[in-house]
Design a protein around this motif. Structure first.
Motif, PDB file in Angstrom:
ATOM      1  N   VAL A 120       7.191   8.886  -9.490  1.00 34.08           N
ATOM      2  CA  VAL A 120       7.204   7.708 -10.367  1.00 34.08           C
ATOM      3  C   VAL A 120       7.388   8.126 -11.819  1.00 34.08           C
ATOM      4  CG1 VAL A 120       5.845   5.753 -11.207  1.00 34.08           C
ATOM      5  CG2 VAL A 120       5.804   6.347  -8.772  1.00 34.08           C
ATOM      6  N   LYS A 121       6.679   9.150 -12.221  1.00 31.34           N
ATOM      7  CA  LYS A 121       6.778   9.631 -13.610  1.00 31.34           C
ATOM      8  C   LYS A 121       8.184  10.114 -13.922  1.00 31.34           C
ATOM      9  CE  LYS A 121       4.688  12.880 -16.892  1.00 31.34           C
ATOM     10  NZ  LYS A 121       3.653  13.936 -17.077  1.00 31.34           N
ATOM     11  N   THR A 122       8.792  10.860 -13.004  1.00 32.92           N
ATOM     12  CA  THR A 122      10.152  11.360 -13.213  1.00 32.92           C
ATOM     13  C   THR A 122      11.140  10.214 -13.343  1.00 32.92           C
ATOM     14  OG1 THR A 122       9.678  13.415 -12.021  1.00 32.92           O
ATOM     15  CG2 THR A 122      11.995  12.774 -12.217  1.00 32.92           C
ATOM     16  N   ALA A 123      11.007   9.221 -12.472  1.00 31.92           N
ATOM     17  CA  ALA A 123      11.912   8.063 -12.515  1.00 31.92           C
ATOM     18  C   ALA A 123      11.763   7.290 -13.818  1.00 31.92           C
ATOM     19  CB  ALA A 123      11.638   7.152 -11.319  1.00 31.92           C
ATOM     20  N   ILE A 159      13.784   8.630  -3.352  1.00 30.30           N
ATOM     21  CA  ILE A 159      12.762   7.716  -3.890  1.00 30.30           C
ATOM     22  C   ILE A 159      12.967   7.501  -5.387  1.00 30.30           C
ATOM     23  CG2 ILE A 159      10.294   7.600  -4.454  1.00 30.30           C
ATOM     24  CD1 ILE A 159       9.754   8.762  -1.660  1.00 30.30           C
ATOM     25  N   ILE A 160      13.287   8.556  -6.112  1.00 25.18           N
ATOM     26  CA  ILE A 160      13.548   8.405  -7.551  1.00 25.18           C
ATOM     27  C   ILE A 160      14.713   7.452  -7.775  1.00 25.18           C
ATOM     28  CG2 ILE A 160      14.356   9.642  -9.613  1.00 25.18           C
ATOM     29  CD1 ILE A 160      12.713  12.071  -8.555  1.00 25.18           C
ATOM     30  N   ASP A 161      15.779   7.591  -6.993  1.00 18.73           N
ATOM     31  CA  ASP A 161      16.903   6.654  -7.055  1.00 18.73           C
ATOM     32  C   ASP A 161      16.422   5.219  -6.823  1.00 18.73           C
ATOM     33  OD1 ASP A 161      19.236   7.953  -7.767  1.00 18.73           O
ATOM     34  OD2 ASP A 161      19.773   8.524  -5.723  1.00 18.73           O
ATOM     35  N   SER A 215       0.819  -1.217   0.000  1.00 20.00           N
ATOM     36  CA  SER A 215       0.000   0.000   0.000  1.00 20.00           C
ATOM     37  C   SER A 215       0.848   1.261   0.000  1.00 20.00           C
ATOM     38  CB  SER A 215      -0.936   0.014   1.219  1.00 20.00           C
ATOM     39  OG  SER A 215      -0.220   0.283   2.415  1.00 20.00           O
ATOM     40  N   MET A 216       2.149   1.129   0.236  1.00 18.82           N
ATOM     41  CA  MET A 216       3.036   2.291   0.317  1.00 18.82           C
ATOM     42  C   MET A 216       3.530   2.692  -1.073  1.00 18.82           C
ATOM     43  SD  MET A 216       5.216   1.658   3.799  1.00 18.82           S
ATOM     44  CE  MET A 216       5.773   3.373   3.855  1.00 18.82           C
ATOM     45  N   LYS A 217       2.582   3.072  -1.904  1.00 15.75           N
ATOM     46  CA  LYS A 217       2.931   3.505  -3.256  1.00 15.75           C
ATOM     47  C   LYS A 217       3.476   4.927  -3.224  1.00 15.75           C
ATOM     48  CE  LYS A 217      -0.469   0.521  -5.507  1.00 15.75           C
ATOM     49  NZ  LYS A 217      -1.682   0.470  -6.369  1.00 15.75           N
ATOM     50  N   PHE A 218       4.363   5.214  -4.184  1.00 15.46           N
ATOM     51  CA  PHE A 218       5.015   6.515  -4.205  1.00 15.46           C
ATOM     52  C   PHE A 218       4.131   7.568  -4.869  1.00 15.46           C
ATOM     53  CE2 PHE A 218       8.922   3.709  -4.345  1.00 15.46           C
ATOM     54  CZ  PHE A 218       9.258   3.924  -3.022  1.00 15.46           C
ATOM     55  N   ASN A 219       4.439   8.810  -4.567  1.00 14.04           N
ATOM     56  CA  ASN A 219       3.818   9.952  -5.229  1.00 14.04           C
ATOM     57  C   ASN A 219       3.935   9.776  -6.747  1.00 14.04           C
ATOM     58  OD1 ASN A 219       4.341  12.580  -6.691  1.00 14.04           O
ATOM     59  ND2 ASN A 219       3.611  13.420  -4.770  1.00 14.04           N
ATOM     60  N   THR A 220       2.842   9.983  -7.464  1.00 14.87           N
ATOM     61  CA  THR A 220       2.828   9.712  -8.911  1.00 14.87           C
ATOM     62  C   THR A 220       3.817  10.582  -9.681  1.00 14.87           C
ATOM     63  OG1 THR A 220       0.946  11.227  -9.143  1.00 14.87           O
ATOM     64  CG2 THR A 220       0.456   8.870  -8.938  1.00 14.87           C
ATOM     65  N   GLY A 221       4.071  11.804  -9.191  1.00 16.13           N
ATOM     66  CA  GLY A 221       5.038  12.671  -9.855  1.00 16.13           C
ATOM     67  C   GLY A 221       6.450  12.107  -9.787  1.00 16.13           C
TER      68      GLY A 221
END
Length: 407
Positions: A240-243, A348-350, A232-238
């Motif tokens: 995820v998109k950047t990554a 998080i992006i890393d 359930s600990m999904k990341f902020n969609t922004g």
């Protein structure tokens, strides 16, 4: 009584009944079926916690899971349905160096809060403060401490003892409008579910907080319950998109399970001197990565590295790997991206980029590495491509523990 007065009396009676009904409804609060949208009510109770100030971002994520699982497990038994878990803002983290320390940052900067709510009722601290008519007063702050002797008679017992010797070393996340009615010092050890025993002593408390939330242990680490919470600990969609844009642009991959690059979490800074026996030297790191590629993914010539190393160390490793014939990539945020994502978002992006690699190599006993391994388990990568580590140049190299997903 004339007809007009009777009519007014009926109307007044109807209004009073309606107000009482609304008040009763608001007193308990309610959520929709998904659990995503909760209406706060005066009957709700709020469970708050903080973590030892020097602890990092990824350990704090694990502490959140301990409290979330504790509340979820209790609610599944039909108890304590009116409790909400308050998400403690991110503030003054030791490892954050960019200056993003001046104000508390909410969880939605980094995580999909609606996804968290599908597992357990959570609420941002700022929302709690905004809904409070007066400055927020915590009914009881429990300052948790470790026992001096954890193994009484050679056995580790779950236990707690109220004492009078403690001091709260936190700062309420930078808010100056939070006060405490009573502080209670508690020596504590064991599973986090025992915290309910403390809470139950004062059933009228509405705002309860635990300091040093890292001290209580998981109820069920590594079980299906643990993984249900973790998923359930999904990341902020922004983020995820950047990554994923980075993966597409620099690592030539547009699928979930990439085959085009190997990723490495290369922990340096404090590990280089405090855990030197567990990590390779700067000179030995490139040679070891080269050997890992040859042994496992010989067709790959692209490497992504997530690291806290100094600029000089990064340049040295990059040059060493390039001399061995590799293309090397790091995610280096622009000033605009760093201002937007903060240190936590960059981390998080890393992690997302590392999570999608064909093969991952981590740093022994690092929570940053642990979180990447969990993401890869959720994505469905073979464990052999996930639970790998950088070894010291010489001596023993203990294999990392494999905490595989349970469905």
């Amino acid at each position: 009584m004339n007809l007009y007065n009777k009519f007014l009396l009926v109307i007044l009676h109807f209004v009073i009944i309606t107000l009482l009904f609304v008040a009763a409804k608001d007193d308990n609060g309610f959520c929709d079926k998904s659990g995503k949208h909760c209406k706060p009510g005066s009957g709700e109770k709020f469970l708050m916690y903080d973590v030892n100030p020097p602890e990092g971002f990824n350990l704090r994520r694990d502490v959140y899971m301990r409290f979330a699982i504790m509340l979820n497990e209790t609610q599944k038994m039909g108890k304590k349905l009116n409790w909400r878990l308050v998400l403690p803002p991110w503030y003054r983290l030791y490892h954050w160096k960019s200056g993003a320390q001046n104000k508390p940052l909410p969880w939605h900067k980094f995580f999909d809060v609606n996804s968290l709510k599908t597992y357990v009722p959570v609420i941002e601290l700022q929302e709690v403060i905004s809904n409070s008519i007066t400055p927020l007063k915590i009914d009881r702050l429990y300052v948790l401490q470790n026992y001096e002797n954890a193994f009484e008679d050679g056995v580790f017992h779950d236990k707690w003892t109220i004492t009078d010797n403690c001091k709260y070393d936190g700062y309420f996340w930078g808010y100056n409008n939070i006060t405490v009615k009573e502080t209670v010092c508690v020596n504590f050890q064991g599973k986090i579910s025992k915290l309910w025993e403390l809470i139950s002593m004062h059933p009228k408390d509405k705002y309860v907080m635990f300091s040093h939330g890292e001290i209580p242990l998981h109820i069920s680490y590594g079980t299906k319950t643990y993984w249900d919470c973790r998923k359930s600990m999904k990341f902020n969609t922004g983020l995820v998109k950047t990554a994923k844009n980075f993966i597409l642009q620099f690592l030539d991959c547009k699928i979930e399970k990439c085959t085009t690059y190997l990723s490495v979490h290369w922990r340096r800074r404090d590990f280089a001197y405090s855990r030197g026996k567990d990590v390779p030297t700067l000179q030995g790191t490139a040679k070891q990565i080269d050997q890992i590629v040859k042994d496992n993914v010989p067709d790959i010539k692209t490497i992504f590295i997530a690291t806290d190393a100094s600029e000089t160390e990064v340049k040295t490793l990059e040059n060493d790997l390039k001399e061995l014939g590799y293309k090397v990539h790091f995610y280096i945020p622009s000033k605009k991206e760093l201002d937007m994502y903060k240190d936590g978002g960059v981390a998080i992006i890393d992690q997302i980029i590392c999570s999608h690699a064909a093969f991952f190599v981590g740093t022994y006993d690092s929570t940053f590495t642990f979180r990447i391994q969990e993401e890869r388990e959720i994505l469905g990568f073979p464990s052999s491509t996930t639970f790998n580590r950088l070894c010291p140049d010489k001596g023993k190299c203990e294999k990392p523990s494999k905490w595989t997903i349970v469905h």
